[in-house]
Design a protein around this motif. Structure first.
Motif, PDB file in Angstrom:
ATOM      1  N   TYR A 152      -5.231  13.685 -10.154  1.00 42.30           N
ATOM      2  CA  TYR A 152      -5.623  12.342 -10.363  1.00 42.30           C
ATOM      3  C   TYR A 152      -6.335  12.048 -11.729  1.00 42.30           C
ATOM      4  O   TYR A 152      -6.188  11.187 -12.498  1.00 42.30           O
TER       5      TYR A 152
ATOM      6  N   ASN B 165       0.671  10.646  -0.885  1.00 42.33           N
ATOM      7  CA  ASN B 165       0.603   9.584   0.456  1.00 42.33           C
ATOM      8  C   ASN B 165       0.557  10.539   1.730  1.00 42.33           C
ATOM      9  O   ASN B 165       1.718  11.152   1.866  1.00 42.33           O
ATOM     10  N   PRO B 166      -0.383  10.658   2.590  1.00 45.15           N
ATOM     11  CA  PRO B 166      -0.167  11.622   3.704  1.00 45.15           C
ATOM     12  C   PRO B 166       0.828  11.182   4.717  1.00 45.15           C
ATOM     13  O   PRO B 166       1.431  11.887   5.361  1.00 45.15           O
ATOM     14  N   GLU B 167       1.307   9.882   4.486  1.00 46.01           N
ATOM     15  CA  GLU B 167       2.482   9.318   5.492  1.00 46.01           C
ATOM     16  C   GLU B 167       3.752  10.063   5.261  1.00 46.01           C
ATOM     17  O   GLU B 167       4.658  10.347   6.109  1.00 46.01           O
TER      18      GLU B 167
ATOM     19  N   LYS C 295       1.008  -1.232   0.079  1.00 48.24           N
ATOM     20  CA  LYS C 295      -0.131   0.100  -0.005  1.00 48.24           C
ATOM     21  C   LYS C 295       1.021   1.261   0.112  1.00 48.24           C
ATOM     22  O   LYS C 295       1.873   1.413   0.897  1.00 48.24           O
ATOM     23  N   ASN C 296       0.359   2.448  -0.764  1.00 42.62           N
ATOM     24  CA  ASN C 296       1.200   3.497  -0.913  1.00 42.62           C
ATOM     25  C   ASN C 296       0.154   4.665  -0.307  1.00 42.62           C
ATOM     26  O   ASN C 296      -0.392   5.565  -0.754  1.00 42.62           O
ATOM     27  N   TRP C 297      -0.175   4.390   1.105  1.00 45.36           N
ATOM     28  CA  TRP C 297      -1.118   5.107   1.598  1.00 45.36           C
ATOM     29  C   TRP C 297      -1.113   5.048   3.246  1.00 45.36           C
ATOM     30  O   TRP C 297      -0.429   4.031   3.754  1.00 45.36           O
TER      31      TRP C 297
ATOM     32  N   ASN D 171       4.722  12.036  -6.199  1.00 46.95           N
ATOM     33  CA  ASN D 171       4.920  10.896  -5.305  1.00 46.95           C
ATOM     34  C   ASN D 171       5.052   9.588  -6.248  1.00 46.95           C
ATOM     35  O   ASN D 171       4.748   8.601  -5.787  1.00 46.95           O
ATOM     36  N   GLY D 172       5.334   9.797  -7.410  1.00 49.16           N
ATOM     37  CA  GLY D 172       5.816   8.725  -8.211  1.00 49.16           C
ATOM     38  C   GLY D 172       4.669   8.170  -8.879  1.00 49.16           C
ATOM     39  O   GLY D 172       4.812   6.975  -9.511  1.00 49.16           O
ATOM     40  N   THR D 173       3.432   8.527  -8.734  1.00 48.56           N
ATOM     41  CA  THR D 173       2.192   7.626  -9.132  1.00 48.56           C
ATOM     42  C   THR D 173       2.044   8.129 -10.706  1.00 48.56           C
ATOM     43  O   THR D 173       2.707   8.896 -11.053  1.00 48.56           O
ATOM     44  N   TYR D 174       1.232   7.190 -11.458  1.00 47.05           N
ATOM     45  CA  TYR D 174       1.198   7.354 -12.962  1.00 47.05           C
ATOM     46  C   TYR D 174       0.502   8.553 -13.254  1.00 47.05           C
ATOM     47  O   TYR D 174       0.801   9.515 -14.250  1.00 47.05           O
ATOM     48  N   PHE D 175      -0.258   9.114 -12.224  1.00 47.61           N
ATOM     49  CA  PHE D 175      -1.208  10.456 -12.493  1.00 47.61           C
ATOM     50  C   PHE D 175      -0.411  11.596 -12.084  1.00 47.61           C
ATOM     51  O   PHE D 175      -0.481  12.595 -12.713  1.00 47.61           O
TER      52      PHE D 175
ATOM     53  N   SER E 294      -2.925   0.878  -8.227  1.00 46.09           N
ATOM     54  CA  SER E 294      -2.737   1.610  -9.271  1.00 46.09           C
ATOM     55  C   SER E 294      -2.161   2.868  -8.797  1.00 46.09           C
ATOM     56  O   SER E 294      -1.642   3.939  -9.499  1.00 46.09           O
ATOM     57  N   ASN E 295      -2.018   3.072  -7.393  1.00 48.51           N
ATOM     58  CA  ASN E 295      -1.280   4.161  -6.636  1.00 48.51           C
ATOM     59  C   ASN E 295       0.118   3.805  -6.309  1.00 48.51           C
ATOM     60  O   ASN E 295       0.516   4.666  -5.812  1.00 48.51           O
ATOM     61  N   LEU E 296       0.719   2.753  -7.191  1.00 52.83           N
ATOM     62  CA  LEU E 296       2.021   2.555  -6.873  1.00 52.83           C
ATOM     63  C   LEU E 296       3.059   3.703  -7.212  1.00 52.83           C
ATOM     64  O   LEU E 296       2.612   4.440  -8.004  1.00 52.83           O
ATOM     65  N   ASP E 297       3.953   4.269  -6.345  1.00 59.18           N
ATOM     66  CA  ASP E 297       5.219   4.969  -6.635  1.00 59.18           C
ATOM     67  C   ASP E 297       5.936   4.253  -7.606  1.00 59.18           C
ATOM     68  O   ASP E 297       6.891   3.386  -7.097  1.00 59.18           O
ATOM     69  N   GLN E 298       6.033   4.554  -8.764  1.00 56.80           N
ATOM     70  CA  GLN E 298       6.450   3.637  -9.732  1.00 56.80           C
ATOM     71  C   GLN E 298       8.211   4.195  -9.803  1.00 56.80           C
ATOM     72  O   GLN E 298       9.205   3.379 -10.177  1.00 56.80           O
TER      73      GLN E 298
ATOM     74  N   ASN F 238      -7.817   1.072 -13.271  1.00 55.23           N
ATOM     75  CA  ASN F 238      -8.200   1.202 -11.950  1.00 55.23           C
ATOM     76  C   ASN F 238      -8.008  -0.236 -11.286  1.00 55.23           C
ATOM     77  O   ASN F 238      -7.913  -1.172 -12.375  1.00 55.23           O
TER      78      ASN F 238
END
Lengths: 201, 212
Positions: B179, B57-59, A9-11, B12-16, A51-55, A174
């Motif tokens: 997003y 990511n809030p963390e 998880k990235n959250w 944050n490295g995400t695709y969006f 899909s929220n992965l930090d790539q 998604n």
């Protein structure tokens, strides 16, 4: 091999209810993504990436992830590939929008994950298209295409079987488990996916 | 001669996030892209503004609570886009989730509930209410020095600007344009970013040079 499946998880929080407290909470261990580098991957029969992965981070773990797959591990990846963190991945290509047919999802090679799924339920959610996917992560050589999008039949879901028994499932959109609570045939995907991931020896 | 403001943005490295940061018309606004895991005071040196993109990511943000407080105290501008839980890493932000309806617009004549709370604000020379309309995730309690820019009628603010003279400017919204733009989904989010980024840059110009 361990019975457990790892979800990264990235959250904040405990992860999706589906995996943290729901029907698959005994099967799935939710792990903070940035703990990946110190996780013994051989202890898990499958790795799930949202899909929220930090790539940018996933790229730094490429060698370990590829070694895991080559040793027979299973991996499920969602979203749009913008930084190929496995050598099997290519950059996402959006389907150029013309009309609703651009977003229509089509079955390709039959697979137990999609057994009994009406593709109308993937194309439309409450009459609106585009939730499942809007394009394609292009396939590597040897991949089996399970579903496609648009009149051009671009690959959306594909499976790569590796020589050592490893399996890579990629969904171009998604999270494929987002339909778990849908009130239609799309809800079949998640339990069928989890069953399929458990069948490997 | 006006000085170009230096706008930093977290990735944050995400695709969006990737697509938003690399969209050709938006990239020029992002003068410094900071990988979220590498945020520190040095990365923010000389920056006039920092944008925290939605769904960061809030963390990764909670560990920098003091850094954000110091940034504002240095009279900088902090922009916080939606679904990033700012109530967990900023003082004075109170958020209330609201039901998210992705399909409200399917009903003929439906009202999104959104209202321009300050139609005369310079932001609305760059965006319209329609550009800020897709769906909502949360409302905010309005802090004492803040002005709401977009409200959900009878509920609360979804976009506000808090100016603390000499002690920074905080812009907070529960909207999540990066997003959806980054997902090639909902053209309003692209229009929102186009106008919002242009306004933000203009608002950072020395007074009297941008006509804002």
């Amino acid at each position: 091999m361990s019975q457990k499946i790892a979800y990264f998880k990235n959250w904040i929080g405990n992860g999706p209810a589906l995996f943290a407290s729901g029907p698959f909470s005994d099967l799935v261990r939710v792990i903070p993504l940035y703990d990946l580098e110190k996780t013994d991957l051989s202890g898990y029969r499958a790795l799930l990436f949202s899909s929220n992965l930090d790539q940018r981070y996933a790229v730094t773990q490429r060698d370990r992830l590829e070694a895991y797959l080559e040793a027979g591990g299973q991996m499920v990846c969602n979203g749009h590939i913008v930084r190929p963190f496995l050598r099997f991945l290519r950059l996402y290509e959006v389907a150029p929008y013309q009309n609703v047919e651009t977003l229509r999802i089509h079955p390709a090679m039959p697979h137990p994950i999609f057994a009994g799924v009406d593709y109308e339920d993937l194309t439309f959610r409450r009459g609106v298209a585009g939730f499942y996917s809007r394009g394609s992560n292009p396939v590597p050589e040897g991949a089996e295409v399970l579903s496609t999008i648009s009149p051009q039949r671009l690959p959306v879901d594909w499976l790569l079987n590796l020589p050592g028994g490893g399996r890579l499932l990629v969904h171009s959109g998604n999270d494929i488990w987002m339909h778990a609570n849908d009130d239609n045939s799309a809800s079949r995907i998640t339990p069928q996916l989890m069953n399929w991931l458990q069948e490997a020896v | 001669m006006s000085t170009q403001p230096l706008i930093a943005v977290l990735d944050n490295g995400t695709y969006f996030h990737h697509r938003t940061l690399h969209t050709p018309e938006f990239a020029p606004y992002f003068n410094r892209v900071i990988y979220a895991r590498e945020l520190d005071a040095a990365a923010l040196a000389d920056c006039d503004a920092l944008i925290v993109l939605d769904r960061t990511n809030p963390e990764l943000l909670m560990r920098h609570r003091q850094l954000f407080a110091d940034f504002l105290a240095a009279d900088k501008t902090l922009v916080v886009l939606g679904e990033s839980n700012p109530e967990l890493w900023l003082d004075g932000v109170e958020s209330t989730p609201c039901p998210t309806n992705f399909w409200w617009w399917l009903t003929p004549g439906a009202d999104s509930g959104l209202r321009l709370a300050a139609p005369e604000h310079p932001l609305f020379r760059y965006i319209t209410l329609a550009d800020a309309t897709w769906h909502q995730h949360a409302t905010f309690r309005l802090p004492p020095c803040a002005q709401s820019l977009v409200d959900i009628a009878d509920t609360g603010s979804i976009l506000y600007e808090e100016i603390r003279p000499g002690a920074g400017r905080l812009i907070v919204t529960s909207l999540d344009p990066a997003y959806h733009h980054g997902s090639y989904f909902m053209p309003a989010t692209t229009r929102f970013l186009r106008g919002f980024l242009s306004w933000l840059q203009a608002s950072l110009q020395p007074e009297g040079t941008a006509g804002v």
